[in-house]
Every structure is written in structure tokens, then in C-alpha cells.
Design a protein around this motif. Structure first.
Motif, PDB file in Angstrom:
ATOM      1  N   ASP A 102      35.205  38.730  38.549  1.00  0.00           N
ATOM      2  CA  ASP A 102      35.797  39.649  37.593  1.00  0.00           C
ATOM      3  C   ASP A 102      34.774  40.652  37.070  1.00  0.00           C
ATOM      4  O   ASP A 102      35.096  41.813  36.823  1.00  0.00           O
ATOM      5  N   ILE A 103      33.516  40.211  36.919  1.00  0.00           N
ATOM      6  CA  ILE A 103      32.469  41.113  36.443  1.00  0.00           C
ATOM      7  C   ILE A 103      32.134  42.134  37.521  1.00  0.00           C
ATOM      8  O   ILE A 103      31.954  43.333  37.238  1.00  0.00           O
ATOM      9  N   ILE A 104      32.070  41.683  38.768  1.00  0.00           N
ATOM     10  CA  ILE A 104      31.775  42.601  39.877  1.00  0.00           C
ATOM     11  C   ILE A 104      32.887  43.636  40.003  1.00  0.00           C
ATOM     12  O   ILE A 104      32.638  44.837  40.176  1.00  0.00           O
ATOM     13  N   ALA A 105      34.131  43.191  39.902  1.00  0.00           N
ATOM     14  CA  ALA A 105      35.267  44.121  39.999  1.00  0.00           C
ATOM     15  C   ALA A 105      35.279  45.097  38.823  1.00  0.00           C
ATOM     16  O   ALA A 105      35.704  46.243  38.979  1.00  0.00           O
ATOM     17  N   ARG A 106      34.810  44.648  37.671  1.00  0.00           N
ATOM     18  CA  ARG A 106      34.809  45.533  36.504  1.00  0.00           C
ATOM     19  C   ARG A 106      33.804  46.673  36.668  1.00  0.00           C
ATOM     20  O   ARG A 106      34.088  47.823  36.323  1.00  0.00           O
ATOM     21  N   ILE A 107      32.617  46.371  37.180  1.00  0.00           N
ATOM     22  CA  ILE A 107      31.605  47.423  37.304  1.00  0.00           C
ATOM     23  C   ILE A 107      31.840  48.298  38.527  1.00  0.00           C
ATOM     24  O   ILE A 107      31.218  49.348  38.669  1.00  0.00           O
ATOM     25  N   LEU A 108      32.777  47.871  39.402  1.00  0.00           N
ATOM     26  CA  LEU A 108      33.107  48.651  40.589  1.00  0.00           C
ATOM     27  C   LEU A 108      34.622  48.830  40.643  1.00  0.00           C
ATOM     28  O   LEU A 108      35.309  48.201  41.461  1.00  0.00           O
ATOM     29  N   PRO A 109      35.164  49.671  39.782  1.00  0.00           N
ATOM     30  CA  PRO A 109      36.615  49.863  39.732  1.00  0.00           C
ATOM     31  C   PRO A 109      37.184  50.275  41.086  1.00  0.00           C
ATOM     32  O   PRO A 109      36.710  51.212  41.711  1.00  0.00           O
TER      33      PRO A 109
END
Length: 419
Positions: free
Chosen positions: A221-228
Motif C-alpha cells: 500500500d505504501i509503494i502504491a501510494r508513492i507511485l500513483p
């Protein structure tokens, strides 16, 4: 700990400050790394001397005033840059990244309280040994990342610490403790305010860390957040890809320089995205032109079926060497192996063929041809026809149809002109 290694320039800084009546310690990551048996990348010094006092102590040395308002000067000695910072207490963080003001203090304990994680909040001097007010040594032993004080407060002060917690966990093979992990998820929106350049630095280190697969699976979820635009599933799948890549490299002892490894990690992370999304995501991180090109080239040739289809392997490898350099076929083979679109045996064969061709001095570039454009011009070649003929000769050499010898190439060119 009399065996704590301190480079001579850093020891010079400590001795100068001590000799002038001030306290001084190496602090942070260099202490952590040494205690873990790692080679520190740099050495930071913290001192009771105020900035103007530090400048006076090193008046006869080269010193750069890198951040006087925050108490930092940089001593340049024997090729090393040593940041020397006054003990300080940080004020309010209104922008979620930097304190509005700092207050200098004479108390090392107060300075260490403002640090991010316990393993980064240790200090050392030859006289005092290791100073550990926050149980950093215990956390190192237990291999956990724990915030100094309250996790949510630490992350609220500086949102980048959220990603740093995951980066340190990946690089050191540690695990965020329960409070740290909860803070990471609760305050993840703060990452939206962090500069993309800083996120790029931390994410690159995270992906290259020994525990990257575990962190990617634990915090998609953190990776997806910083890479919309990137899905959590893609982050989780990247974990498996990096695992396959590492297992293959370790099994067959395949070296890879850091720049190539970084490009591979990003290519694998964006493997499920189309070329347009990949470019948008990479560009958002503000990489250099070369870094962006390296990722796009791996995906372009690594995803294209025609890269190896319906052509002899040595010719396909030569085309890759021509496109991206002598090590480029290795990167493409590793990318495909990690994705599962190339089996281990074929990947080994590609890498071995590239090494053999390089050692044999195979001709794969116009500059390596035994003839030049200047030698073809007397035969009547000029303009676009000249370039076309040179490229045709190179392709025939790469296919093995012609030997890369001057007379043979001149004769072949003349025959082509007479057609």
C-alpha cells in the motif's frame, strides 16, 4: 570499544574539538554500521560547540558553511566531507519535513532525542565509548526498527521518515516494530508532501536492500501510494521477481553493477505497466536522463518478442550489445529470467554468449568496422547512401556473412554499388 575504527580526518575533527574544550562524538548511521560490521558510508559529528565556535576551531582548515542556521558546518579534509553539527533541539515542523527553528543545547541527550530511529540515535567517542540512551543496541540485536519516542510524532515531524523506516528495514534486514509499523500506515498521507527526488533516493535503496521482497510484500500500500497508478498487486509481484533475480545471480555468480541493478529493479517494478505509465512514473521521481533511459531500454527490449525470435542467438546478442553496450544482453536476460519469460538455461546462454563475444572483440558498432565512411567516398558513396551502406556492412559482419577486414568490406561495398 577501543577497536572502533575512525578515519584519520574524522579523528582529527574530534581531537580538535576536544582539545578546544568541547564535547564531540561521531553519531548516527556510522555508529550503527560499525557495530553491525558494515563499512560506514560517511561519518557525522555532533558537538557541544556552537557553529561560530566550530568555525573558530577549524579556522585554519577548509570549512563550508552548509547549514549554519541548523548548526551544521562541513569540514573538508583529505578528500572527506565531515558534517559537524551542534547539539540541538528541533522546533515545530510546520511543513512536515523541516523544523521552523532549532535551539542549540549543551546536552547530548537532548540532541539524540530528536533522531528518527533508535539504531540511528547512538553516539561514540574514543573517550566515552558508545552512548546509547534509547536502547539502539537492543533493537539492533533484535533486528527491529523502532522510533525514538512516539512513532506518530516522529513521522508527523518529517514524513520522509515513513519511507526511511521501510528503507532501513530493507537494507538492514530488520522489521519495523508494532508501533513503527502502525505509524507508517496511519501517517502514509504525509508522503504526498515529500519531494519526488527524496522519494526516489529512498525507494531506490529500498528496492536494492536485502529484505526488499519482504518489505514489498508487507507494505504494498505504501509503494502504491508513492507511485500513483501502480497497484498493490504489482508491488507484491515485484517481490517475487526480485527474489528470482537474486537467486539466479547467486546460483550462477553473475555480477551486476549498482546502476544496472537499480535499472533492473525499476523495470521489474513497472513490468505490469504500459510504456506510457512507466515513463510517467519514472519521470515523476525526477531521475537523470540516463537513469530513465536505462529503465525504458530494459523494458523495450526485454518485453519485445522479436528480441530473440527467429534469429541466431549470437546475432540477437550482438544486436543487444549494439543497442545498449556490452553488458546490455545480461540485463535483458536477467529481466526476462526474473519475469519468468526466459528459463534459466537460456538466460545463462545469453550471458555466456555476450561474455564470449566481448572477449573476442566482436564488431557490433560502426566505429569498430574495418572501413570508414571516408574510405567509401572514393567509391562513389555519399549522403544517405553512405550511411546505409556502412550499416549494411556492419549488419553482415554481425551476422557472420563477412569478415571484418578492410579489403573484404571494400569489395563488398563496391559490389553493392555496382549492384
Amino acid at each position: 570499544m577501543n577497536n572502533f575504527f575512525i578515519p584519520a580526518p574524522v579523528l582529527f575533527a574530534l581531537d580538535r574539538l576536544h582539545g578546544a574544550g568541547y564535547h564531540a562524538y561521531v553519531v548516527g548511521g556510522c555508529v550503527r554500521d560499525f557495530l553491525m560490521g558494515r563499512t560506514p558510508g560517511d561519518y557525522d559529528v555532533t558537538t557541544s560547540a556552537k557553529p561560530e565556535q566550530t568555525l573558530a576551531v577549524f579556522a585554519d582548515c577548509r570549512v563550508v558553511e552548509t547549514g549554519l542556521q541548523h548548526g551544521t558546518v562541513t569540514l573538508v579534509r583529505d578528500g572527506m566531507n565531515i558534517e559537524i553539527t551542534t547539539y540541538r533541539v528541533d522546533g515545530v515542523y510546520l511543513d512536515g519535513r523541516h523544523p521552523e527553528q532549532v535551539t542549540f543545547t549543551d546536552d547530548l541527550a537532548e540532541d539524540l532525542c530528536r533522531r528518527d530511529f533508535t539504531v540511528n540515535a547512538m553516539a561514540y567517542s574514543p573517550e566515552a565509548g558508545v552512548i546509547d540512551y534509547h536502547d539502539g543496541l537492543a533493537d539492533m540485536k533484535n533486528r527491529v526498527i523502532s522510533c525514538v519516542g512516539n512513532a506518530e510524532q516522529r513521522f508527523s515531524e518529517d514524513g520522509l521518515r515513513i519511507l526511511r523506516a521501510l528503507r532501513f528495514s530493507s537494507v538492514l534486514d530488520f522489521t519495523p516494530d508494532e508501533e513503527c509499523s502502525a505509524g507508517v500506515r496511519t501517517l502514509a498521507p504525509l508522503l504526498d508532501k515529500i519531494s519526488r527526488e527524496r522519494i526516489y533516493v529512498e525507494l531506490t535503496k529500498l528496492l536494492g536492500g536485502i529484505a526488499a521482497p519482504r518489505i514489498l510484500r508487507g507494505y504494498p500500500d505504501i509503494i502504491a501510494r508513492i507511485l500513483p497508478g501502480l497497484t498493490e498487486a504489482s508491488a507484491e509481484q515485484t517481490a517475487g521477481r526480485i527474489e528470482r533475480l537474486r537467486k539466479f545471480r547467486e546460483t550462477y555468480e553473475i555480477p551486476l553493477d549498482k546502476k544496472a541493478a537499480d535499472a533492473l529493479h525499476y523495470a521489474l517494478l513497472f513490468a505490469d505497466a504500459d510504456a506510457k505509465l512507466c515513463r510517467r512514473l519514472m519521470q515523476s521521481l525526477k531521475p537523470s536522463r540516463d537513469e530513465l533511459s536505462a529503465v525504458e531500454s530494459v523494458q523495450k527490449y526485454g518485453n519485445a518478442p522479436e528480441t530473440f525470435a527467429e534469429k541466431p542467438l549470437d546475432y540477437a546478442v550482438k544486436l543487444l550489445m549494439k543497442a545498449g553496450g556490452d553488458d546490455f544482453p545480461k540485463r535483458i536476460a536477467l529481466y526476462r529470467q526474473a519475469l519468468g519469460t526466459m528459463d534459466d538455461r537460456t538466460a545463462q546462454e545469453v550471458i555466456r554468449t555476450a561474455e564470449e563475444l566481448r572477449e573476442a572483440g566482436a564488431c557490433v558498432r560502426l566505429a569498430e568496422l574495418a572501413v570508414t565512411g571516408g574510405e567509401l567516398m572514393p567509391l562513389g558513396f555519399a549522403g544517405p547512401a553512405l550511411g546505409k551502406t556502412l550499416n549494411a556492412l556492419l549488419d553482415r559482419v554481425m551476422r557472420g556473412e563477412l569478415a571484418n577486414e578492410r579489403e573484404i568490406l571494400l569489395n563488398a561495398a563496391e559490389k553493392e554499388r555496382n549492384g
